[in-house]
Write a protein that holds these residues in place. Structure first.
Motif, mmCIF file in Angstrom:
data_model
loop_
_atom_site.group_PDB
_atom_site.id
_atom_site.type_symbol
_atom_site.label_atom_id
_atom_site.label_comp_id
_atom_site.label_asym_id
_atom_site.label_seq_id
_atom_site.Cartn_x
_atom_site.Cartn_y
_atom_site.Cartn_z
ATOM 1 N N ASN A 84 0.805 -1.180 -0.035
ATOM 2 C CA ASN A 84 0.015 0.030 0.045
ATOM 3 C C ASN A 84 0.921 1.325 0.027
ATOM 4 O O ASN A 84 2.003 1.237 0.687
ATOM 5 C CB ASN A 84 -1.034 0.109 1.083
ATOM 6 N N SER A 85 0.310 2.432 -0.437
ATOM 7 C CA SER A 85 1.122 3.612 -0.772
ATOM 8 C C SER A 85 1.644 4.003 0.726
ATOM 9 O O SER A 85 2.705 4.848 0.725
ATOM 10 C CB SER A 85 0.129 4.859 -1.584
ATOM 11 N N ASP A 86 0.981 3.701 1.789
ATOM 12 C CA ASP A 86 1.053 4.190 3.160
ATOM 13 C C ASP A 86 2.052 3.369 3.855
ATOM 14 O O ASP A 86 2.722 3.602 4.766
ATOM 15 C CB ASP A 86 0.183 4.508 3.955
ATOM 16 N N GLY A 87 2.581 2.405 3.184
ATOM 17 C CA GLY A 87 3.667 1.356 3.409
ATOM 18 C C GLY A 87 2.871 0.217 4.400
ATOM 19 O O GLY A 87 3.687 -0.443 5.196
ATOM 20 N N THR A 88 1.594 0.236 4.657
ATOM 21 C CA THR A 88 1.127 -0.717 5.424
ATOM 22 C C THR A 88 0.518 -1.956 4.550
ATOM 23 O O THR A 88 -0.162 -1.776 3.586
ATOM 24 C CB THR A 88 0.083 -0.368 6.451
ATOM 25 N N GLY A 89 0.622 -3.152 5.088
ATOM 26 C CA GLY A 89 -0.130 -4.207 4.581
ATOM 27 C C GLY A 89 0.421 -4.401 2.769
ATOM 28 O O GLY A 89 1.372 -4.244 2.667
ATOM 29 N N SER A 90 -0.478 -5.242 2.632
ATOM 30 C CA SER A 90 0.031 -5.651 1.121
ATOM 31 C C SER A 90 -1.267 -5.826 0.253
ATOM 32 O O SER A 90 -2.305 -6.550 0.773
ATOM 33 C CB SER A 90 0.771 -7.080 1.006
ATOM 34 N N LYS A 91 -1.386 -5.317 -0.751
ATOM 35 C CA LYS A 91 -2.676 -5.557 -1.741
ATOM 36 C C LYS A 91 -2.573 -6.783 -2.784
ATOM 37 O O LYS A 91 -1.333 -6.948 -3.189
ATOM 38 C CB LYS A 91 -2.807 -4.452 -2.651
ATOM 39 N N SER A 92 -3.600 -7.449 -2.946
ATOM 40 C CA SER A 92 -3.576 -8.654 -3.837
ATOM 41 C C SER A 92 -4.142 -7.870 -5.074
ATOM 42 O O SER A 92 -5.430 -8.040 -5.015
ATOM 43 C CB SER A 92 -4.122 -9.837 -3.382
ATOM 44 N N ASN A 93 -3.433 -7.825 -6.196
ATOM 45 C CA ASN A 93 -4.137 -7.528 -7.480
ATOM 46 C C ASN A 93 -5.057 -8.433 -7.829
ATOM 47 O O ASN A 93 -6.304 -8.124 -8.312
ATOM 48 C CB ASN A 93 -2.885 -7.205 -8.507
ATOM 49 N N ASN A 94 -4.506 -9.731 -7.753
ATOM 50 C CA ASN A 94 -5.688 -10.903 -7.939
ATOM 51 C C ASN A 94 -6.943 -10.795 -7.223
ATOM 52 O O ASN A 94 -8.096 -10.947 -7.851
ATOM 53 C CB ASN A 94 -5.038 -12.396 -8.080
ATOM 54 N N THR A 95 -6.787 -10.705 -6.031
ATOM 55 C CA THR A 95 -8.026 -10.598 -5.112
ATOM 56 C C THR A 95 -8.937 -9.341 -5.556
ATOM 57 O O THR A 95 -10.192 -9.668 -5.697
ATOM 58 C CB THR A 95 -7.658 -10.407 -3.649
ATOM 59 N N GLN A 96 -8.337 -8.351 -5.646
ATOM 60 C CA GLN A 96 -9.202 -7.115 -6.103
ATOM 61 C C GLN A 96 -9.844 -7.165 -7.479
ATOM 62 O O GLN A 96 -10.925 -7.088 -7.650
ATOM 63 C CB GLN A 96 -8.170 -5.913 -6.189
ATOM 64 N N PHE A 97 -8.944 -8.040 -8.460
ATOM 65 C CA PHE A 97 -9.800 -8.153 -9.853
ATOM 66 C C PHE A 97 -10.760 -9.046 -9.695
ATOM 67 O O PHE A 97 -11.775 -8.801 -10.252
ATOM 68 C CB PHE A 97 -8.297 -8.563 -10.770
ATOM 69 N N GLN A 98 -10.532 -10.286 -8.993
ATOM 70 C CA GLN A 98 -11.598 -11.108 -8.854
ATOM 71 C C GLN A 98 -12.947 -10.722 -8.144
ATOM 72 O O GLN A 98 -13.999 -10.880 -8.529
ATOM 73 C CB GLN A 98 -11.167 -12.223 -7.803
#
Length: 110
Positions: free
Chosen positions: A72-86
Motif C-alpha cells: 500500500n502507498s502508506d507502507g502498511t499491509g499488502s494488496k493483492s491485485n488478483n483478489t481485487q480483480f476477482q
C-alpha cells in the motif's frame, strides 16, 4: 547486430501513420543519455481488444521480469491485485446477471 533477442509478446507495426511511406515500417532512432548512445525502437503492443492496456513484465526474453510491488502507498499491509480483480469481476458479473434477469422478465411480461 545491436540486439539478438526475442520479444516475449505479440507486436505489430504502425498501420495508421500520417505518411503512407512510413506505415508498416519499423520506427527507430538513436538517442543519447550523456555520452552513451541507445537505440530506441517503437513497437506497438498487439491487444486482444480495443481499449485494453497490457503491461509487459519484460521488454525482451533475456530481460528479468519486473516484479510488482503490491505494498500500500502508506507502507502498511499488502494488496493483492488478483483478489481485487476477482472481487471487481464478481461484482460486475452479478450486475450483469441481475440486468439479464430483469430484461428476461420484461420480455415475458411484454
Amino acid at each position: 547486430v545491436f540486439v539478438d533477442d526475442e520479444i516475449p509478446y505479440p507486436v505489430h507495426l504502425e498501420e495508421n501513420a500520417d505518411n503512407e511511406s512510413v506505415a508498416g515500417e519499423l520506427d527507430w532512432s538513436v538517442e543519447r543519455h550523456g555520452s552513451v548512445p541507445y537505440l530506441c525502437v517503437t513497437l506497438f503492443k498487439a491487444s486482444p481488444m480495443a481499449g485494453l492496456t497490457l503491461w509487459w513484465k519484460r521488454p525482451l526474453v533475456s530481460c528479468t521480469e519486473r516484479v510488482e510491488d503490491n505494498t500500500n502507498s502508506d507502507g502498511t499491509g499488502s494488496k493483492s491485485n488478483n483478489t481485487q480483480f476477482q472481487q471487481a469481476w464478481n461484482q460486475a458479473h452479478q450486475q450483469f446477471l441481475s440486468q439479464r434477469r430483469q430484461e428476461e422478465e420484461e420480455d415475458q411480461d411484454g
